[in-house]
Design an enzyme around this catalytic site. Sequence first.
Site, PDB file in Angstrom:
ATOM      1  N   ILE A 142       2.034  -4.677   1.451  1.00  0.00           N
ATOM      2  CA  ILE A 142       0.739  -3.991   1.500  1.00  0.00           C
ATOM      3  C   ILE A 142       0.920  -2.649   0.792  1.00  0.00           C
ATOM      4  CG2 ILE A 142      -0.172  -5.110   3.567  1.00  0.00           C
ATOM      5  CD1 ILE A 142       0.690  -2.781   5.235  1.00  0.00           C
ATOM      6  N   ASP A 143      -0.182  -2.104   0.293  1.00  0.00           N
ATOM      7  CA  ASP A 143      -0.123  -0.865  -0.474  1.00  0.00           C
ATOM      8  C   ASP A 143       0.489   0.268   0.350  1.00  0.00           C
ATOM      9  OD1 ASP A 143      -1.420  -2.218  -2.469  1.00  0.00           O
ATOM     10  OD2 ASP A 143      -3.397  -1.353  -2.036  1.00  0.00           O
ATOM     11  N   ARG A 144       1.092   1.197  -0.348  1.00  0.00           N
ATOM     12  CA  ARG A 144       1.682   2.369   0.311  1.00  0.00           C
ATOM     13  C   ARG A 144       0.651   3.115   1.147  1.00  0.00           C
ATOM     14  NH1 ARG A 144       4.644   7.390  -2.928  1.00  0.00           N
ATOM     15  NH2 ARG A 144       5.107   8.664  -1.089  1.00  0.00           N
ATOM     16  N   THR A 146      -2.066   1.915   2.498  1.00  0.00           N
ATOM     17  CA  THR A 146      -2.668   1.078   3.534  1.00  0.00           C
ATOM     18  C   THR A 146      -1.752   1.013   4.749  1.00  0.00           C
ATOM     19  OG1 THR A 146      -3.715  -0.278   1.824  1.00  0.00           O
ATOM     20  CG2 THR A 146      -3.606  -1.213   4.031  1.00  0.00           C
ATOM     21  N   ARG A 244      -9.728  -3.074  -2.335  1.00  0.00           N
ATOM     22  CA  ARG A 244     -10.123  -1.767  -2.871  1.00  0.00           C
ATOM     23  C   ARG A 244     -10.973  -1.912  -4.125  1.00  0.00           C
ATOM     24  NH1 ARG A 244      -4.354   1.198  -3.108  1.00  0.00           N
ATOM     25  NH2 ARG A 244      -5.618   2.940  -3.885  1.00  0.00           N
TER      26      ARG A 244
END
Length: 314
Positions: A142-144, A146, A244
């Site tokens: 998962i994104d940094r 998030t 996003r």
Amino acid sequence: MKYKILPVSIIYINENMINQRLDNFMHSRFKNIPKSMIYRIIRTGKIRINKKRISPHYKLKIGDMLRIPPIRLSYYSKNTFFPLEHATVLLNSILYEDNDLLIINKPSGIAVHGGSGLNFGVIEYFRKLRPLDKFLELVHRIDRETSGVLILAKKRVSLTFLHEQLREKKIKKEYIALVHGAWPFQIKKITEPLLKTKLHNKQRKVLVDSIGKPSQTYFTIKKRFSSSTLLSIVPKTGRTHQIRVHTAHIGHPILFDKRYGENSLDNNIKNKTNINRLLLHSSVIHFIHPKNGKEICIKAPLDSDFKMILNTII
């Protein structure tokens, strides 16, 4: 930037390493080494298995002796320390653990792995904190920015089993996001194709483009506020930055999204609070346990910052 030389490594392949392609094994073990360098040292025969040259696609077998030559590695000295405060936060974020899996509620702001000037991400932290765990790999990412559910596998067989579920779309993820504006009631699904690009500053960005990969995201309104909407989101595909990009594409970006958001809208919120983290959270994950075959549901509670925003907006 500084440099260091990694010494010669001899690795004997065990049951937790078998059936991986050599190139994939090297990528996962040496994340700070450019892929081009890894392919070059394999192609030139500097990496040997059982004293023989080997192709990047060779699948590792139990008992193989892998020799890795000295490697010159660049690094940023300011990021080589081990931030103890992050380690403490991660240890307190564990939601579930057994002999096969380690599942955490990843905080916003901590990357899942090192790279781009960062020596430590979630996987590097836990490898250092759990030296007795001989195998530890990310099941997904998962994104940094998030927060939320992140699964780590403690056995090769568990990783393979869960990767198969991901490919077959049997793992269901649910997210919570706060977006700008009044989300239209009629928009319950977005299927715009997504294309990865690199900008002139080498920053990666994903765009809606007809030649991109198929993508599906489903939306349910949880609560409407005067200038924002709380959404429950289920991505059916797992494209980079999918949620996003899809929300921003229709004019309702996620609050405090520095890459796809609206600074002017975010600034109005910042005037009321000191919080500016991306308000996207992976709240629930459903999967089949690799050992016992039971259906597992893991829920990750919202952090205090996300809750504070929800409690202060009108």
